[in-house]
Design a protein around this motif. Sequence first.
Motif, mmCIF file in Angstrom:
data_model
loop_
_atom_site.group_PDB
_atom_site.id
_atom_site.type_symbol
_atom_site.label_atom_id
_atom_site.label_comp_id
_atom_site.label_asym_id
_atom_site.label_seq_id
_atom_site.Cartn_x
_atom_site.Cartn_y
_atom_site.Cartn_z
ATOM 1 N N ALA A 40 0.744 -1.132 -0.063
ATOM 2 C CA ALA A 40 0.091 -0.080 -0.002
ATOM 3 C C ALA A 40 1.046 1.219 0.038
ATOM 4 N N SER A 41 2.038 1.203 0.695
ATOM 5 C CA SER A 41 2.880 2.536 0.727
ATOM 6 C C SER A 41 3.525 2.688 -0.453
ATOM 7 N N SER A 42 3.820 1.685 -1.380
ATOM 8 C CA SER A 42 4.979 1.416 -2.323
ATOM 9 C C SER A 42 4.512 1.912 -3.635
ATOM 10 N N SER A 43 4.920 2.606 -4.523
ATOM 11 C CA SER A 43 4.726 3.244 -5.694
ATOM 12 C C SER A 43 5.811 2.415 -6.695
ATOM 13 N N GLY A 44 6.582 1.518 -6.287
ATOM 14 C CA GLY A 44 7.511 0.909 -7.415
ATOM 15 C C GLY A 44 7.830 -0.319 -6.646
ATOM 16 N N PHE A 52 11.858 -11.436 -11.349
ATOM 17 C CA PHE A 52 11.152 -10.912 -12.602
ATOM 18 C C PHE A 52 10.542 -11.968 -13.486
ATOM 19 N N GLU A 53 11.519 -12.697 -13.906
ATOM 20 C CA GLU A 53 10.926 -13.812 -14.997
ATOM 21 C C GLU A 53 9.949 -14.774 -14.389
ATOM 22 N N MET A 54 10.095 -15.137 -12.984
ATOM 23 C CA MET A 54 8.967 -16.030 -12.374
ATOM 24 C C MET A 54 7.626 -15.113 -12.257
ATOM 25 N N PHE A 55 7.667 -13.930 -11.718
ATOM 26 C CA PHE A 55 6.528 -12.986 -11.283
ATOM 27 C C PHE A 55 5.915 -12.820 -12.668
ATOM 28 N N ALA A 56 6.488 -12.399 -13.668
ATOM 29 C CA ALA A 56 5.949 -11.925 -14.885
ATOM 30 C C ALA A 56 4.774 -12.792 -15.760
ATOM 31 N N PRO A 57 5.057 -14.061 -15.902
ATOM 32 C CA PRO A 57 4.288 -14.916 -16.322
ATOM 33 C C PRO A 57 2.908 -15.291 -15.378
ATOM 34 N N ALA A 58 3.429 -15.419 -14.123
ATOM 35 C CA ALA A 58 2.359 -15.418 -13.133
ATOM 36 C C ALA A 58 1.535 -14.467 -12.829
ATOM 37 N N TRP A 59 1.867 -12.973 -12.971
ATOM 38 C CA TRP A 59 0.984 -11.979 -12.479
ATOM 39 C C TRP A 59 0.542 -11.349 -13.581
ATOM 40 N N GLU A 68 -6.723 -10.229 -5.258
ATOM 41 C CA GLU A 68 -6.818 -8.783 -5.136
ATOM 42 C C GLU A 68 -5.597 -7.946 -5.071
ATOM 43 N N GLY A 69 -4.220 -8.814 -5.123
ATOM 44 C CA GLY A 69 -3.033 -8.074 -5.249
ATOM 45 C C GLY A 69 -2.904 -7.990 -6.806
ATOM 46 N N ALA A 70 -3.414 -8.362 -7.958
ATOM 47 C CA ALA A 70 -3.109 -8.312 -9.049
ATOM 48 C C ALA A 70 -2.838 -6.834 -9.721
ATOM 49 N N PRO A 71 -3.717 -6.051 -9.075
ATOM 50 C CA PRO A 71 -3.532 -4.602 -9.929
ATOM 51 C C PRO A 71 -2.292 -3.939 -9.321
ATOM 52 N N PHE A 72 -1.938 -4.091 -8.267
ATOM 53 C CA PHE A 72 -0.627 -3.610 -7.647
ATOM 54 C C PHE A 72 0.553 -4.038 -8.399
ATOM 55 N N PHE A 73 0.537 -5.553 -8.613
ATOM 56 C CA PHE A 73 1.925 -6.225 -9.267
ATOM 57 C C PHE A 73 1.708 -5.633 -10.766
ATOM 58 N N ASN A 74 0.488 -5.529 -11.294
ATOM 59 C CA ASN A 74 0.299 -5.464 -12.863
ATOM 60 C C ASN A 74 0.578 -3.859 -13.224
ATOM 61 N N ASP A 75 -0.093 -3.008 -12.437
ATOM 62 C CA ASP A 75 -0.247 -1.621 -12.729
ATOM 63 C C ASP A 75 1.044 -0.668 -11.880
ATOM 64 N N LEU A 117 9.665 1.574 -2.220
ATOM 65 C CA LEU A 117 9.906 0.609 -3.356
ATOM 66 C C LEU A 117 10.037 -0.965 -2.505
ATOM 67 N N TYR A 118 9.081 -1.627 -3.333
ATOM 68 C CA TYR A 118 8.615 -2.938 -2.777
ATOM 69 C C TYR A 118 9.537 -3.948 -3.286
ATOM 70 N N VAL A 119 10.071 -4.796 -2.604
ATOM 71 C CA VAL A 119 11.034 -5.932 -2.980
ATOM 72 C C VAL A 119 10.535 -7.391 -2.559
ATOM 73 N N SER A 120 10.432 -8.253 -3.622
ATOM 74 C CA SER A 120 10.033 -9.438 -3.209
ATOM 75 C C SER A 120 10.895 -10.555 -3.608
ATOM 76 N N GLY A 121 11.299 -11.705 -3.065
ATOM 77 C CA GLY A 121 12.120 -12.486 -3.472
ATOM 78 C C GLY A 121 13.392 -11.921 -4.002
#
Length: 185
Positions: A40-44, A52-59, A68-75, A117-121
């Motif tokens: 929620a606090s992240s704009s990037g 990235f290569e794992m998330f891109a096809p999944a999200w 419900e997390g899809a808009p954050f990851f895609n937009d 900035l949000y970092v996952s994995g």
Amino acid sequence: MGAIKVHEFTTVDGVVDAPMWTMEYGFPDDLAASIGTLTASSSGILLGRTTFEMFAPAWSTRTVEDDEGAPFFNDTRKYVVTSTLTDAESVWANSTVLGAYDADRIRTLKEETDGDLYVSGSATLVRALLADGLVDELHLYVYPLAVGTGIRLFADGAPQTPLSLLGAEGLSNGVAHLTYGPATG
């Protein structure tokens, strides 16, 4: 200027790679809310190439109806740290290649970003960010199992990394959410 907030699913023995072992614990509302607070606090979103290569096809094909997390990851604007990819935008909308890891480039991005900035994995990237003192919050979601092998966030032989505990909470699925920041004093 925002903060860099890292989110890692990990086992009690420190394994962070391909966390398929999380599936048997489900994704209860309190876990979703905890991660939702980070996003929620992240704009990037800042990612290493492998994540990235794992998330891109999944999200990229998910909608809010799917997750419900899809808009954050895609937009949200995604920044990919990589020396091998040249075009992230054609792989996943709103994606930019930053180039090879460069601490000064990450500092500049952090300063220029309005929001966090949000970092996952992204274990390799996170190790470098930690070594360069760029992680403001390290959120470890510790699952109650040991798997014995796999990529660890803090690899054998890595330098000592002092941290300060900022928070701890138990979640309904038995996961401990531990939040660390840079060591103080």
